[in-house]
Design a protein around this motif. Structure first.
Motif, mmCIF file in Angstrom:
data_model
loop_
_atom_site.group_PDB
_atom_site.id
_atom_site.type_symbol
_atom_site.label_atom_id
_atom_site.label_comp_id
_atom_site.label_asym_id
_atom_site.label_seq_id
_atom_site.Cartn_x
_atom_site.Cartn_y
_atom_site.Cartn_z
ATOM 1 N N GLU A 135 0.832 -1.203 0.000
ATOM 2 C CA GLU A 135 0.000 0.000 0.000
ATOM 3 C C GLU A 135 0.868 1.256 0.000
ATOM 4 N N LEU A 136 1.981 1.235 0.719
ATOM 5 C CA LEU A 136 2.893 2.377 0.719
ATOM 6 C C LEU A 136 3.483 2.585 -0.674
ATOM 7 N N VAL A 137 3.914 1.507 -1.311
ATOM 8 C CA VAL A 137 4.464 1.598 -2.671
ATOM 9 C C VAL A 137 3.410 2.152 -3.623
ATOM 10 N N ASP A 138 2.178 1.675 -3.501
ATOM 11 C CA ASP A 138 1.099 2.159 -4.363
ATOM 12 C C ASP A 138 0.844 3.649 -4.149
ATOM 13 N N ARG A 139 0.881 4.105 -2.902
ATOM 14 C CA ARG A 139 0.653 5.531 -2.613
ATOM 15 C C ARG A 139 1.771 6.386 -3.205
ATOM 16 N N ILE A 140 3.000 5.900 -3.100
ATOM 17 C CA ILE A 140 4.137 6.638 -3.660
ATOM 18 C C ILE A 140 4.012 6.723 -5.181
ATOM 19 N N GLU A 141 3.651 5.617 -5.804
ATOM 20 C CA GLU A 141 3.496 5.610 -7.261
ATOM 21 C C GLU A 141 2.388 6.564 -7.688
ATOM 22 N N LEU A 142 1.273 6.587 -6.958
ATOM 23 C CA LEU A 142 0.179 7.513 -7.287
ATOM 24 C C LEU A 142 0.626 8.957 -7.121
ATOM 25 N N ALA A 143 1.387 9.225 -6.071
ATOM 26 C CA ALA A 143 1.868 10.597 -5.848
ATOM 27 C C ALA A 143 2.815 11.021 -6.969
ATOM 28 N N ASN A 144 3.599 10.100 -7.483
ATOM 29 C CA ASN A 144 4.533 10.420 -8.554
ATOM 30 C C ASN A 144 3.823 10.656 -9.894
ATOM 31 N N LEU A 145 2.600 10.139 -10.032
ATOM 32 C CA LEU A 145 1.829 10.345 -11.260
ATOM 33 C C LEU A 145 1.240 11.748 -11.316
ATOM 34 N N ALA A 146 1.053 12.341 -10.158
ATOM 35 C CA ALA A 146 0.393 13.659 -10.115
ATOM 36 C C ALA A 146 1.282 14.763 -10.623
#
Length: 126
Positions: free
Chosen positions: A115-126
């Protein structure tokens, strides 16, 4: 389903996004306690926003009056803090100092690391 009573101030800390809990020791622990009860698991800090979103929906479904319980906009001054405390006290007098809540029936467990990795990846998409 079994319910558990939580202080209204703690529940409002979740629904309003303001730390209104009146517990003096480790005020953030009040949120941890609610999230652990509601989700049935001990969460990492980065899982708290997802838990809060799920809990807000559940709290409002169980206690619809929470929808209209919005704190006043105040400055971070002694007068602002007093105004907020007066609002909270009024809410407690009207609705009680505790509310019974049922845990989430539809909480989706996620691996904390993933979940942490997924949140980081989503933040990097923004």
């Amino acid at each position: 389903m079994a319910t558990r009573a939580f202080p209204l101030a703690d529940i409002l800390s979740v629904t309003t996004g303001l730390l209104l809990t009146q517990r003096t020791e480790n005020r953030g622990a009040a949120l941890d306690e609610i999230f652990e009860y509601m989700t049935g698991e001990e969460l990492a800090w980065w899982q708290a926003p997802r838990a809060a979103d799920a809990c807000i929906e559940a709290f409002i479904a169980q206690h619809p009056f929470l929808t209209d319980l919005k704190p006043p906009m105040v400055a971070k001054t002694p007068i602002g803090k007093a105004t907020l405390l007066l609002w909270l006290t009024t809410a407690q007098l009207k609705h009680g100092t505790t509310l019974d809540v049922e845990p989430l029936a539809d909480w989706v467990h996620q691996n904390k690391g993933q979940e942490l990795v997924d949140r980081i990846e989503l933040a990097n998409l923004a």
